[in-house]
Design an enzyme around this catalytic site. Structure first.
Site, PDB file in Angstrom:
ATOM      1  N   ASP A  11       4.529  -7.592  53.920  1.00  0.00           N
ATOM      2  CA  ASP A  11       4.239  -8.102  55.267  1.00  0.00           C
ATOM      3  C   ASP A  11       5.507  -7.895  56.100  1.00  0.00           C
ATOM      4  OD1 ASP A  11       2.984  -9.584  57.391  1.00  0.00           O
ATOM      5  OD2 ASP A  11       4.077 -11.380  56.779  1.00  0.00           O
ATOM      6  N   SER A  12       5.360  -8.101  57.396  1.00  0.00           N
ATOM      7  CA  SER A  12       6.528  -8.041  58.277  1.00  0.00           C
ATOM      8  C   SER A  12       7.519  -9.165  57.970  1.00  0.00           C
ATOM      9  CB  SER A  12       6.070  -8.180  59.729  1.00  0.00           C
ATOM     10  OG  SER A  12       5.396  -9.417  59.885  1.00  0.00           O
ATOM     11  N   CYS A  74      -0.750  -8.052  55.859  1.00  0.00           N
ATOM     12  CA  CYS A  74      -0.404  -8.126  57.281  1.00  0.00           C
ATOM     13  C   CYS A  74      -1.541  -7.505  58.085  1.00  0.00           C
ATOM     14  CB  CYS A  74       0.893  -7.363  57.524  1.00  0.00           C
ATOM     15  SG  CYS A  74       1.324  -7.227  59.262  1.00  0.00           S
ATOM     16  N   GLU A 153       8.330 -18.191  61.165  1.00  0.00           N
ATOM     17  CA  GLU A 153       9.544 -17.624  60.551  1.00  0.00           C
ATOM     18  C   GLU A 153      10.693 -18.635  60.603  1.00  0.00           C
ATOM     19  OE1 GLU A 153      10.216 -14.650  58.924  1.00  0.00           O
ATOM     20  OE2 GLU A 153       8.098 -14.080  59.027  1.00  0.00           O
ATOM     21  N   CYS A 185      -3.958 -13.414  61.255  1.00  0.00           N
ATOM     22  CA  CYS A 185      -2.544 -13.080  61.012  1.00  0.00           C
ATOM     23  C   CYS A 185      -2.140 -13.916  59.820  1.00  0.00           C
ATOM     24  CB  CYS A 185      -1.694 -13.435  62.229  1.00  0.00           C
ATOM     25  SG  CYS A 185       0.084 -13.321  61.896  1.00  0.00           S
ATOM     26  N   HIS A 187       0.566 -15.094  58.897  1.00  0.00           N
ATOM     27  CA  HIS A 187       1.492 -16.203  59.183  1.00  0.00           C
ATOM     28  C   HIS A 187       0.742 -17.491  59.563  1.00  0.00           C
ATOM     29  CE1 HIS A 187       4.595 -13.082  59.499  1.00  0.00           C
ATOM     30  NE2 HIS A 187       5.511 -14.017  59.591  1.00  0.00           N
TER      31      HIS A 187
HETATM   32  N1  DGL Z   1       1.737 -11.449  59.373  1.00  0.00           N
HETATM   33  C1  DGL Z   1       1.426 -10.364  60.199  1.00  0.00           C
HETATM   34  C2  DGL Z   1      -0.058 -10.240  60.468  1.00  0.00           C
HETATM   35  O1  DGL Z   1      -0.838 -10.632  59.645  1.00  0.00           O
HETATM   36  C3  DGL Z   1       2.209 -10.005  61.400  1.00  0.00           C
HETATM   37  C4  DGL Z   1       3.159 -10.827  62.052  1.00  0.00           C
HETATM   38  C5  DGL Z   1       4.075 -10.055  62.961  1.00  0.00           C
HETATM   39  O2  DGL Z   1       5.009  -9.474  62.435  1.00  0.00           O
HETATM   40  O3  DGL Z   1       3.861 -10.061  64.174  1.00  0.00           O
HETATM   41  O4  DGL Z   1      -0.456  -9.713  61.474  1.00  0.00           O
END
Ligand code: DGL
Length: 274
Positions: A11-12, A74, A153, A185, A187
């Site tokens: 993931d990012s 992600c 984050e 997302c 996150h």
């Molecule tokens: N967790 C990521 C997603 O599912 C991306 C978050 C990001 O880096 O903007 O889209």
């Protein structure tokens, strides 16, 4: 491909840990390698070209360490770079959009589905298309929530700031009589508390992680890549920036840590799966 390899999850940043948690609980004997590109997060507001470049680097880092399958934990990468990843790598690649869309379509009763995600994911229209393909009568209410990733984050998962940011983005969705709100997302499940409290009991807030883990299990079985080990798998973590910050969250999620390292994407460890 050897069934002795690990499952690579990336993931990012720390968001993909919500998917990893479900993978570890469904497939406890599998070894996993997790990469979070925390030095370059967020991806969600970056141009597609950059997301493709970064995600190819992330996947290369993991595939140099004997992985049997990749989980793209992600949504943004899945929407904007999946085709490039599939072209570049020959192993099974599991994304999140398919499992999430199928789960949403199965769950909705009134066919009014909200999707919250990054700007990249929402603007790509990939989710909207995937859901419409499964059921063209579903009305979709998409909304980008760009501040959710930075607060996650920073480990701001509860409290006044989280509540205010949630209210700022979700007020317009609250009036749409949704019965399902997809967390598009990885996150966002970390903000499950403030999101569910704000949306109220009539809305099911869907974390697609369980559906993703099930899809992975099915794919590993189909390709005969399941681990034959009788003992718990090891879990190794790599972050391009500040691993100690991510470590707090991994502990909070109760995932065992076998090792956690600073990742240099240009120089992957020789083999991180032993
Ligand atoms: N967790 C990521 C997603 O599912 C991306 C978050 C990001 O880096 O903007 O889209």
């Amino acid at each position: 491909m050897s069934s002795k390899g690990a499952i690579g999850v990336f993931d990012s940043g720390v968001g993909g840990l919500t998917v990893l948690k479900e993978i570890v609980s469904l497939l406890p004997n599998e070894k996993t390698l997790y990469l979070g590109d925390t030095a370059r997060v967020p991806y969600g507001s970056k141009p597609q070209k950059t997301i493709i470049e970064y995600s190819l680097e992330d996947a290369t880092y993991l595939t140099r360490q004997n992985v049997t399958a990749l989980v793209v934990a992600c949504n943004t990468i899945c929407c904007l770079a999946m085709t490039d990843l599939e072209k570049a790598f020959e192993l099974p690649i599991i994304g999140v959009i398919g499992p999430a869309s199928r789960a949403a379509v199965n769950l909705t009763k009134n066919r009014r589905v909200g999707i919250i995600a990054t700007e990249g994911t929402i603007n790509s229209g990939v989710y909207q298309q995937a859901i419409k393909q499964l059921d063209s009568k579903i009305e979709i209410f998409p909304k980008a929530c760009p501040l959710f990733v930075p607060i996650v984050e920073e480990n701001v998962l509860e409290g006044v700031i989280a509540e205010k940011i949630v209210a700022m983005y979700l007020t317009e969705l609250k009036e749409k009589q949704l019965d399902i709100l997809v967390l598009g997302c990885t996150h966002y499940p970390l903000l499950m508390g403030p999101i569910t409290r704000f949306m109220g009991s009539k809305v099911t807030v869907l974390d697609p992680a369980t559906a993703v883990a099930q899809e992975l299990k099915q794919k590993l079985t189909e390709y005969k890549l399941r681990s034959d080990s009788k003992t718990e798998g090891s879990h190794k973590f790599f972050f391009t920036g500040q691993p100690q910050k991510a470590e707090k969250l991994i502990r909070r999620l109760n995932i065992r840590i076998d090792s956690i390292e600073q990742a240099n994407l240009a120089a992957p460890p020789v083999c991180g799966c032993s």
